[in-house]
Each structure stands twice: as C-alpha cells, then as structure tokens.
Design an enzyme around this catalytic site. Structure first.
Site, mmCIF file in Angstrom:
data_model
loop_
_atom_site.group_PDB
_atom_site.id
_atom_site.type_symbol
_atom_site.label_atom_id
_atom_site.label_comp_id
_atom_site.label_asym_id
_atom_site.label_seq_id
_atom_site.Cartn_x
_atom_site.Cartn_y
_atom_site.Cartn_z
ATOM 1 N N SER A 132 -35.997 69.733 34.075
ATOM 2 C CA SER A 132 -37.449 69.581 34.019
ATOM 3 C C SER A 132 -37.933 70.134 32.694
ATOM 4 C CB SER A 132 -38.104 70.356 35.178
ATOM 5 O OG SER A 132 -39.505 70.486 35.006
ATOM 6 N N TYR A 145 -39.036 78.227 40.060
ATOM 7 C CA TYR A 145 -38.657 76.842 39.767
ATOM 8 C C TYR A 145 -38.244 76.702 38.310
ATOM 9 C CZ TYR A 145 -39.132 71.776 39.152
ATOM 10 O OH TYR A 145 -38.903 70.459 38.842
#
Length: 241
Positions: A132, A145
């Site tokens: 990501s 995350y």
C-alpha cells in the site's frame, strides 16, 4: 496463477483480467461460487481453496492442493489483507495489532514460505504481494496497518534479492485509495470524505480495481522480466507530491 484475497475489491479485478490471459488461478474467498462460475463460463478454469492465511498447516495444505491439481505454480498474487483500526496509535488494542499483523504480514510470509520452494524446484516464477502507499510513508490513524504494509515491502525486497539468481521475481503493488466495497462502506455515509479521498490524488479521483489488476498482470508478465524487488505505486500521483 495462484491468487489469495478476500471477497471483493482488487482481487476481483485481477480475476477479470486473469482469465483474458487464459491463466489458471486460485482464489481465497468467503463466497467464491459466483466468481468461479463467471470464470468457467468465460472458458477459463478456477479452483477455490478455503484457507486461513495465519495458519501454517492450512497454507501448506493449500499449496499442496494446487500442486496435486495442476502440477506447478508459475505466478502468485498474495492479496489477503485487513484494515480495522479506528483511531490513533495509543488508542489501538493488542487484538487489533495481532489481527492486522497476522493476516497482512504473517499471511504473506507463510504464503511465500511455501510458494518459493515450489518455484525454485520448477526453475522460476513470479510473486506479487499487495502492499500500500501506507507502506511507503505515514498513515495517521492507521499506524498498525501502515506498519504491516512497510513489513510487506520489506519481505518483498528481501525475498527478491534472495531468489534473484534463481529465476524467481518478487514484487509488490502499492495502491492508494481504490474504489472497492471497503472504500464505499467507509465513505457512503459521508460524501465529504469521498471528496477528500478523491482530492488526495493529483488525478482528481480514486483508483479502479482494474488499474491495480493491470499492474499485477504486468509484474507477472514477461514484460517485467527485469523487474524484481520493486514496490510499484498505483496511486494517481499521490506519492509524487
């Protein structure tokens, strides 16, 4: 192609791209029947193997099933991931940390642990892991995350160097905000948040799953034969700012 992901989102886009390349892939899904039926109806071939990616024996069994059915594994897309945080770092729970790290990091590690020996034995292959843009910088209120995606990039780059001379390429895709079911659930209640998400990207919109799928297919293709250890952003220019 071996593909590991949840029910909807980026993985579904890769499903749609994959069978146009007449590739075989395997999908981890909560309700896979519709996806498998769609691929088979289009003349492709699909196999569903249920698996908890945090469990060593289940991941090992999944790879063994692939080999028993098809005899080899040329490409793998490790896309299973979760994001469940709601606040700042100090507000997170141990349960959240363990869950996110378990799926996002341990899951990728376990999959590569069993994919790499197969590819090594057959003389080569390509792996793509989903990271990501959060793995390339800061992600306020998504600290666990972000840490998990930094770790995915670390695993990707390390494995790429370890197996570079063995004919195995390992890369990552780093999407920004993508128009998935997860995105819609998060922003439908407040259109202002959707507008903010679009404004984050210099191109003025969020990404499409097909655009991430195209990046994955490229990294698996012979066109990327000289590309390994790379974290490819699919972010509408967000990280260029």
């Amino acid at each position: 192609m071996f593909q590991l992901h949840a029910k909807h989102g980026v993985g579904q886009g890769v499903d749609d791209s994959t069978f146009h390349f007449e590739a075989v892939f395997f999908r981890h899904s909560v309700k896979p029947s519709a996806c498998v039926a769609e691929i088979c109806a289009a003349g492709g071939e699909a196999l569903f193997i249920g698996c908890d990616v945090t469990r060593d024996e289940q991941v090992r069994g999944m790879i063994e099933r692939v080999l028993s059915c098809y005899g080899r594994l040329d490409y793998a897309f490790n896309n299973a991931g979760i994001e469940i945080e709601q606040g700042r770092l100090a507000e997170g729970s141990e349960a959240e940390f363990d869950a996110i790290m378990g799926v996002n990091v341990k899951g990728v590690w376990l999959c590569m642990k069993y994919q790499l020996p197969v590819m090594l034995a057959q003389g080569g292959g390509a792996i793509v892991n989903t990271a990501s843009v959060a793995g390339l910088g800061a992600a306020p209120k998504m600290s666990i995350y972000a840490a998990s995606k930094h770790a995915v990039i670390g695993l990707t780059k390390s494995a790429a160097i370890e197996y570079a001379k063995k004919g195995i390429r390992v890369n990552a895709v780093c999407p920004a905000v993508i128009d998935t079911d997860m995105f819609r659930r998060a922003y439908e209640a407040d259109p202002r948040k959707a507008e903010f998400a679009a404004a984050m990207h210099p191109v003025g919109r969020v990404g499409k799953v097909e655009e991430v799928a195209a990046a994955v297919m490229y990294l698996c293709s012979d066109g990327a034969a000289f590309t390994t250890g790379h974290a490819l952003t699919v972010d509408g220019g967000a990280t260029a700012i």
